[in-house]
Write a protein that holds these residues in place. Structure first.
Motif, PDB file in Angstrom:
ATOM      1  N   THR A   1       0.829  -1.201   0.000  1.00 27.01           N
ATOM      2  CA  THR A   1       0.000   0.000   0.000  1.00 27.01           C
ATOM      3  C   THR A   1       0.867   1.257   0.000  1.00 27.01           C
ATOM      4  O   THR A   1       0.594   2.216  -0.725  1.00 27.01           O
ATOM      5  CB  THR A   1      -0.927   0.011   1.234  1.00 27.01           C
ATOM      6  OG1 THR A   1      -1.674  -1.193   1.235  1.00 27.01           O
ATOM      7  CG2 THR A   1      -1.847   1.196   1.215  1.00 27.01           C
ATOM      8  N   ALA A   2       1.936   1.242   0.813  1.00 29.66           N
ATOM      9  CA  ALA A   2       2.825   2.401   0.877  1.00 29.66           C
ATOM     10  C   ALA A   2       3.500   2.636  -0.467  1.00 29.66           C
ATOM     11  O   ALA A   2       3.686   3.788  -0.892  1.00 29.66           O
ATOM     12  CB  ALA A   2       3.867   2.205   1.963  1.00 29.66           C
ATOM     13  N   THR A   3       3.862   1.561  -1.148  1.00 28.62           N
ATOM     14  CA  THR A   3       4.512   1.690  -2.453  1.00 28.62           C
ATOM     15  C   THR A   3       3.554   2.305  -3.464  1.00 28.62           C
ATOM     16  O   THR A   3       3.951   3.116  -4.295  1.00 28.62           O
ATOM     17  CB  THR A   3       4.997   0.315  -2.942  1.00 28.62           C
ATOM     18  OG1 THR A   3       5.849  -0.240  -1.957  1.00 28.62           O
ATOM     19  CG2 THR A   3       5.744   0.429  -4.249  1.00 28.62           C
ATOM     20  N   LEU A   4       2.289   1.926  -3.392  1.00 24.33           N
ATOM     21  CA  LEU A   4       1.313   2.490  -4.325  1.00 24.33           C
ATOM     22  C   LEU A   4       1.055   3.965  -4.062  1.00 24.33           C
ATOM     23  O   LEU A   4       0.757   4.730  -4.978  1.00 24.33           O
ATOM     24  CB  LEU A   4      -0.009   1.711  -4.227  1.00 24.33           C
ATOM     25  CG  LEU A   4       0.028   0.277  -4.734  1.00 24.33           C
ATOM     26  CD1 LEU A   4      -1.293  -0.406  -4.436  1.00 24.33           C
ATOM     27  CD2 LEU A   4       0.331   0.244  -6.218  1.00 24.33           C
ATOM     28  N   LEU A   5       1.183   4.382  -2.811  1.00 26.64           N
ATOM     29  CA  LEU A   5       0.914   5.768  -2.464  1.00 26.64           C
ATOM     30  C   LEU A   5       2.108   6.686  -2.686  1.00 26.64           C
ATOM     31  O   LEU A   5       1.959   7.901  -2.668  1.00 26.64           O
ATOM     32  CB  LEU A   5       0.464   5.859  -1.005  1.00 26.64           C
ATOM     33  CG  LEU A   5      -0.847   5.165  -0.670  1.00 26.64           C
ATOM     34  CD1 LEU A   5      -1.114   5.234   0.818  1.00 26.64           C
ATOM     35  CD2 LEU A   5      -1.992   5.772  -1.460  1.00 26.64           C
ATOM     36  N   MET A   6       3.299   6.107  -2.855  1.00 27.20           N
ATOM     37  CA  MET A   6       4.494   6.925  -3.038  1.00 27.20           C
ATOM     38  C   MET A   6       4.442   7.647  -4.381  1.00 27.20           C
ATOM     39  O   MET A   6       4.033   7.075  -5.386  1.00 27.20           O
ATOM     40  CB  MET A   6       5.757   6.047  -2.988  1.00 27.20           C
ATOM     41  CG  MET A   6       6.055   5.513  -1.613  1.00 27.20           C
ATOM     42  SD  MET A   6       7.380   4.307  -1.591  1.00 27.20           S
ATOM     43  CE  MET A   6       8.706   5.210  -2.307  1.00 27.20           C
ATOM     44  N   PRO A   7       4.854   8.908  -4.398  1.00 22.36           N
ATOM     45  CA  PRO A   7       4.825   9.634  -5.668  1.00 22.36           C
ATOM     46  C   PRO A   7       5.905   9.108  -6.614  1.00 22.36           C
ATOM     47  O   PRO A   7       6.993   8.737  -6.203  1.00 22.36           O
ATOM     48  CB  PRO A   7       5.116  11.077  -5.262  1.00 22.36           C
ATOM     49  CG  PRO A   7       5.818  10.969  -3.961  1.00 22.36           C
ATOM     50  CD  PRO A   7       5.310   9.723  -3.300  1.00 22.36           C
ATOM     51  N   ARG A   8       5.556   9.064  -7.845  1.00 21.47           N
ATOM     52  CA  ARG A   8       6.506   8.625  -8.861  1.00 21.47           C
ATOM     53  C   ARG A   8       6.917   9.839  -9.689  1.00 21.47           C
ATOM     54  O   ARG A   8       6.147  10.770  -9.891  1.00 21.47           O
ATOM     55  CB  ARG A   8       5.870   7.586  -9.767  1.00 21.47           C
ATOM     56  CG  ARG A   8       5.439   6.338  -9.053  1.00 21.47           C
ATOM     57  CD  ARG A   8       5.525   5.174 -10.014  1.00 21.47           C
ATOM     58  NE  ARG A   8       4.957   3.915  -9.641  1.00 21.47           N
ATOM     59  CZ  ARG A   8       5.064   3.263  -8.510  1.00 21.47           C
ATOM     60  NH1 ARG A   8       5.669   3.806  -7.520  1.00 21.47           N
ATOM     61  NH2 ARG A   8       4.543   2.086  -8.316  1.00 21.47           N
ATOM     62  N   ARG A   9       8.155   9.815 -10.177  1.00 27.17           N
ATOM     63  CA  ARG A   9       8.606  10.912 -11.025  1.00 27.17           C
ATOM     64  C   ARG A   9       7.977  10.759 -12.399  1.00 27.17           C
ATOM     65  O   ARG A   9       7.972   9.681 -12.983  1.00 27.17           O
ATOM     66  CB  ARG A   9      10.115  10.887 -11.148  1.00 27.17           C
ATOM     67  CG  ARG A   9      10.785  11.258  -9.845  1.00 27.17           C
ATOM     68  CD  ARG A   9      12.244  11.327 -10.013  1.00 27.17           C
ATOM     69  NE  ARG A   9      12.592  12.499 -10.827  1.00 27.17           N
ATOM     70  CZ  ARG A   9      13.833  12.827 -11.118  1.00 27.17           C
ATOM     71  NH1 ARG A   9      14.826  12.106 -10.685  1.00 27.17           N
ATOM     72  NH2 ARG A   9      14.084  13.882 -11.843  1.00 27.17           N
ATOM     73  N   SER A  10       7.471  11.831 -12.898  1.00 31.02           N
ATOM     74  CA  SER A  10       6.849  11.776 -14.214  1.00 31.02           C
ATOM     75  C   SER A  10       7.938  11.791 -15.284  1.00 31.02           C
ATOM     76  O   SER A  10       9.093  12.142 -15.035  1.00 31.02           O
ATOM     77  CB  SER A  10       5.916  12.966 -14.400  1.00 31.02           C
ATOM     78  OG  SER A  10       6.668  14.157 -14.425  1.00 31.02           O
ATOM     79  N   ALA A  11       7.532  11.408 -16.476  1.00 27.74           N
ATOM     80  CA  ALA A  11       8.472  11.403 -17.596  1.00 27.74           C
ATOM     81  C   ALA A  11       8.970  12.815 -17.882  1.00 27.74           C
ATOM     82  O   ALA A  11      10.130  13.015 -18.238  1.00 27.74           O
ATOM     83  CB  ALA A  11       7.807  10.808 -18.827  1.00 27.74           C
ATOM     84  N   ALA A  12       8.112  13.802 -17.686  1.00 30.99           N
ATOM     85  CA  ALA A  12       8.505  15.191 -17.953  1.00 30.99           C
ATOM     86  C   ALA A  12       9.598  15.643 -16.996  1.00 30.99           C
ATOM     87  O   ALA A  12      10.557  16.314 -17.406  1.00 30.99           O
ATOM     88  CB  ALA A  12       7.292  16.102 -17.829  1.00 30.99           C
ATOM     89  N   SER A  13       9.500  15.259 -15.704  1.00 27.45           N
ATOM     90  CA  SER A  13      10.535  15.684 -14.757  1.00 27.45           C
ATOM     91  C   SER A  13      11.857  14.979 -15.044  1.00 27.45           C
ATOM     92  O   SER A  13      12.928  15.541 -14.813  1.00 27.45           O
ATOM     93  CB  SER A  13      10.098  15.431 -13.317  1.00 27.45           C
ATOM     94  OG  SER A  13      10.065  14.060 -13.032  1.00 27.45           O
ATOM     95  N   LEU A  14      11.805  13.752 -15.551  1.00 23.40           N
ATOM     96  CA  LEU A  14      13.035  13.053 -15.928  1.00 23.40           C
ATOM     97  C   LEU A  14      13.714  13.755 -17.106  1.00 23.40           C
ATOM     98  O   LEU A  14      14.945  13.870 -17.145  1.00 23.40           O
ATOM     99  CB  LEU A  14      12.745  11.592 -16.258  1.00 23.40           C
ATOM    100  CG  LEU A  14      12.297  10.730 -15.085  1.00 23.40           C
ATOM    101  CD1 LEU A  14      11.888   9.343 -15.578  1.00 23.40           C
ATOM    102  CD2 LEU A  14      13.395  10.610 -14.056  1.00 23.40           C
TER     103      LEU A  14
END
Length: 111
Positions: free
Chosen positions: A22-35
């Protein structure tokens, strides 16, 4: 007659595993644009370094004051006192002395 429990333990990790999932699903992911932005920023910094524009932070002391600091340290003036007088941290004083080789000489003398 008492009941005998089975030798197989109950799955203890199941609640922990579900919490981690659940914590992994809630963690923000970096978007392709920020990469893409990060990659282009690194490229820009590399180009600026080749042009000589991006040089890093300015030194706290000019070379004359560094030689004075090294001479005073060799004369036995405490590093904390010098740091206060020059407006530096003690770690910065030690970095200047390391670059000049003074700290290594002091350690060799104490051995």
């Amino acid at each position: 007659m008492s009941r005998v429990r089975p030798a197989v333990p109950a799955p203890v990790n199941r609640p922990v595993r579900s919490i981690l999932r659940t914590a992994t699903l809630l963690m923000p992911r970096r978007s392709a644009a920020s990469l893409v932005v990060t990659k282009r920023q690194r490229e820009g910094i590399a180009l600026a370094k080749t042009r000589g524009v991006y040089k890093g932070r300015k030194r706290a002391l000019d070379p004359d004051k560094v030689s004075e600091l090294v001479a005073r340290a060799a004369a036995g003036v405490p590093k904390a006192q010098q740091a206060r007088e020059y407006g530096l941290s003690r770690e910065t004083v030690y970095q200047y002395l390391r670059r000049s080789g003074q700290v290594m000489l002091e350690r060799a003398d104490s051995i």
